[in-house]
Design a protein around this motif. Sequence first.
Motif, PDB file in Angstrom:
ATOM      1  N   GLY A  73      31.721  35.763  63.776  1.00  0.00           N
ATOM      2  CA  GLY A  73      30.868  34.946  64.625  1.00  0.00           C
ATOM      3  C   GLY A  73      31.269  33.492  64.564  1.00  0.00           C
ATOM      4  O   GLY A  73      32.351  33.137  64.090  1.00  0.00           O
ATOM      5  N   VAL A  74      30.390  32.643  65.050  1.00  0.00           N
ATOM      6  CA  VAL A  74      30.657  31.201  65.127  1.00  0.00           C
ATOM      7  C   VAL A  74      30.083  30.514  63.893  1.00  0.00           C
ATOM      8  O   VAL A  74      28.923  30.737  63.520  1.00  0.00           O
ATOM      9  CB  VAL A  74      30.032  30.606  66.398  1.00  0.00           C
ATOM     10  N   TYR A  75      30.907  29.704  63.258  1.00  0.00           N
ATOM     11  CA  TYR A  75      30.452  28.943  62.099  1.00  0.00           C
ATOM     12  C   TYR A  75      30.073  27.530  62.527  1.00  0.00           C
ATOM     13  O   TYR A  75      30.857  26.841  63.187  1.00  0.00           O
ATOM     14  CB  TYR A  75      31.538  28.869  61.022  1.00  0.00           C
ATOM     15  N   GLU A  76      28.878  27.109  62.147  1.00  0.00           N
ATOM     16  CA  GLU A  76      28.433  25.755  62.428  1.00  0.00           C
ATOM     17  C   GLU A  76      28.413  24.977  61.118  1.00  0.00           C
ATOM     18  O   GLU A  76      27.761  25.388  60.155  1.00  0.00           O
ATOM     19  CB  GLU A  76      27.037  25.773  63.057  1.00  0.00           C
ATOM     20  N   PRO A  77      29.142  23.872  61.050  1.00  0.00           N
ATOM     21  CA  PRO A  77      29.194  23.096  59.806  1.00  0.00           C
ATOM     22  C   PRO A  77      27.802  22.715  59.329  1.00  0.00           C
ATOM     23  O   PRO A  77      26.910  22.459  60.143  1.00  0.00           O
ATOM     24  CB  PRO A  77      29.995  21.847  60.211  1.00  0.00           C
ATOM     25  N   ARG A  78      27.633  22.730  58.034  1.00  0.00           N
ATOM     26  CA  ARG A  78      26.336  22.350  57.491  1.00  0.00           C
ATOM     27  C   ARG A  78      26.540  21.389  56.327  1.00  0.00           C
ATOM     28  O   ARG A  78      27.575  21.434  55.657  1.00  0.00           O
ATOM     29  CB  ARG A  78      25.556  23.579  57.058  1.00  0.00           C
ATOM     30  N   PRO A  79      25.570  20.506  56.105  1.00  0.00           N
ATOM     31  CA  PRO A  79      25.715  19.517  55.033  1.00  0.00           C
ATOM     32  C   PRO A  79      25.831  20.195  53.677  1.00  0.00           C
ATOM     33  O   PRO A  79      25.202  21.229  53.415  1.00  0.00           O
ATOM     34  CB  PRO A  79      24.420  18.703  55.127  1.00  0.00           C
ATOM     35  N   GLU A  80      26.655  19.645  52.843  1.00  0.00           N
ATOM     36  CA  GLU A  80      26.761  20.142  51.478  1.00  0.00           C
ATOM     37  C   GLU A  80      27.168  18.984  50.580  1.00  0.00           C
ATOM     38  O   GLU A  80      27.939  18.119  50.967  1.00  0.00           O
ATOM     39  CB  GLU A  80      27.751  21.307  51.369  1.00  0.00           C
ATOM     40  N   ASP A  81      26.555  18.956  49.410  1.00  0.00           N
ATOM     41  CA  ASP A  81      26.816  17.882  48.460  1.00  0.00           C
ATOM     42  C   ASP A  81      27.450  18.509  47.223  1.00  0.00           C
ATOM     43  O   ASP A  81      26.779  19.017  46.343  1.00  0.00           O
ATOM     44  CB  ASP A  81      25.501  17.182  48.093  1.00  0.00           C
ATOM     45  N   VAL A 160      32.750  27.176  46.948  1.00  0.00           N
ATOM     46  CA  VAL A 160      33.852  26.661  47.765  1.00  0.00           C
ATOM     47  C   VAL A 160      33.701  27.049  49.235  1.00  0.00           C
ATOM     48  O   VAL A 160      34.247  26.381  50.120  1.00  0.00           O
ATOM     49  CB  VAL A 160      35.195  27.192  47.204  1.00  0.00           C
ATOM     50  N   ASP A 161      32.967  28.107  49.521  1.00  0.00           N
ATOM     51  CA  ASP A 161      32.922  28.659  50.873  1.00  0.00           C
ATOM     52  C   ASP A 161      32.558  27.634  51.942  1.00  0.00           C
ATOM     53  O   ASP A 161      33.274  27.467  52.927  1.00  0.00           O
ATOM     54  CB  ASP A 161      31.934  29.831  50.941  1.00  0.00           C
ATOM     55  N   VAL A 162      31.435  26.960  51.771  1.00  0.00           N
ATOM     56  CA  VAL A 162      30.970  26.019  52.794  1.00  0.00           C
ATOM     57  C   VAL A 162      31.906  24.823  52.944  1.00  0.00           C
ATOM     58  O   VAL A 162      32.289  24.489  54.072  1.00  0.00           O
ATOM     59  CB  VAL A 162      29.518  25.573  52.510  1.00  0.00           C
ATOM     60  N   PRO A 163      32.324  24.158  51.849  1.00  0.00           N
ATOM     61  CA  PRO A 163      33.272  23.055  52.030  1.00  0.00           C
ATOM     62  C   PRO A 163      34.571  23.477  52.722  1.00  0.00           C
ATOM     63  O   PRO A 163      35.108  22.736  53.553  1.00  0.00           O
ATOM     64  CB  PRO A 163      33.537  22.587  50.595  1.00  0.00           C
ATOM     65  N   LEU A 164      35.056  24.668  52.400  1.00  0.00           N
ATOM     66  CA  LEU A 164      36.303  25.145  53.003  1.00  0.00           C
ATOM     67  C   LEU A 164      36.122  25.381  54.506  1.00  0.00           C
ATOM     68  O   LEU A 164      36.955  24.968  55.319  1.00  0.00           O
ATOM     69  CB  LEU A 164      36.751  26.423  52.303  1.00  0.00           C
ATOM     70  N   LEU A 165      35.025  26.020  54.871  1.00  0.00           N
ATOM     71  CA  LEU A 165      34.780  26.284  56.294  1.00  0.00           C
ATOM     72  C   LEU A 165      34.425  24.999  57.043  1.00  0.00           C
ATOM     73  O   LEU A 165      34.770  24.850  58.218  1.00  0.00           O
ATOM     74  CB  LEU A 165      33.673  27.323  56.453  1.00  0.00           C
ATOM     75  N   PRO A 175      33.883  25.424  69.012  1.00  0.00           N
ATOM     76  CA  PRO A 175      33.261  26.122  67.877  1.00  0.00           C
ATOM     77  C   PRO A 175      34.270  26.965  67.106  1.00  0.00           C
ATOM     78  O   PRO A 175      35.147  27.598  67.690  1.00  0.00           O
ATOM     79  CB  PRO A 175      32.205  26.995  68.555  1.00  0.00           C
ATOM     80  N   LEU A 176      34.140  26.963  65.786  1.00  0.00           N
ATOM     81  CA  LEU A 176      35.056  27.696  64.913  1.00  0.00           C
ATOM     82  C   LEU A 176      34.618  29.155  64.819  1.00  0.00           C
ATOM     83  O   LEU A 176      33.496  29.450  64.409  1.00  0.00           O
ATOM     84  CB  LEU A 176      35.069  27.068  63.518  1.00  0.00           C
ATOM     85  N   LEU A 177      35.519  30.064  65.196  1.00  0.00           N
ATOM     86  CA  LEU A 177      35.248  31.491  65.092  1.00  0.00           C
ATOM     87  C   LEU A 177      35.774  31.977  63.745  1.00  0.00           C
ATOM     88  O   LEU A 177      36.936  31.759  63.409  1.00  0.00           O
ATOM     89  CB  LEU A 177      35.932  32.244  66.228  1.00  0.00           C
ATOM     90  N   VAL A 178      34.914  32.597  62.950  1.00  0.00           N
ATOM     91  CA  VAL A 178      35.289  33.001  61.601  1.00  0.00           C
ATOM     92  C   VAL A 178      34.892  34.443  61.340  1.00  0.00           C
ATOM     93  O   VAL A 178      34.093  35.036  62.061  1.00  0.00           O
ATOM     94  CB  VAL A 178      34.615  32.103  60.527  1.00  0.00           C
TER      95      VAL A 178
END
Length: 201
Positions: A73-81, A160-165, A175-178
Amino acid sequence: MSRALSSLLAYFTPLASEVHRDAGGVTLLTPETNILALNATYCEASCPAQPRSPLLVGTQVLPGRDVGGLRVGVYEPRPEDSKIVVEQVSRLQFATWAGVLAEAYDTPAWAGPIARHLGQKLEGDIQSVLLLAYGASETLGALLWREGQAHLWGTLDGAVDVPLLNAAAELASSPLLVSVPDQSRVAVQEAEIVTFTLTGP
């Protein structure tokens, strides 16, 4: 074919050693690697009576043994600290990149063959980008971005998943398809389930 299967095929076909188009399906064969998506017959509910590969990929339930699934599906970037660092790396680091990918799937012995095969396939390809993710000076994630899609990736730590994507999404003008493993906690929009089914022993 469904959007999920079409996107996987568009991504992986240029990386395969052999491509066979038969009535009811498309088969990718790549003896030099153990990457499932490069060694499978892609089909919907009606697969070839005698598929070229014992591994079938589809969005419908297929006869055989389920050996894993993906949400596409489509990945939507999300904030991560986090303190994870993601870098775009050159092809000179293919061995390191392939080592992380192979280890993420518990097949470290395949790192060399994967690096050699993909190194040849991606030579001169300016549409593909290698990403590596680091945490506490350790290499923890690898991803191959290709023309707005990210289907070939793996991590050794879920952090690592969210920062990498997110880094992959920054490379995309659309939109990024992943694809993410079905057990992953990463959210994707408009997700379709794709299942790998082994028909042989």
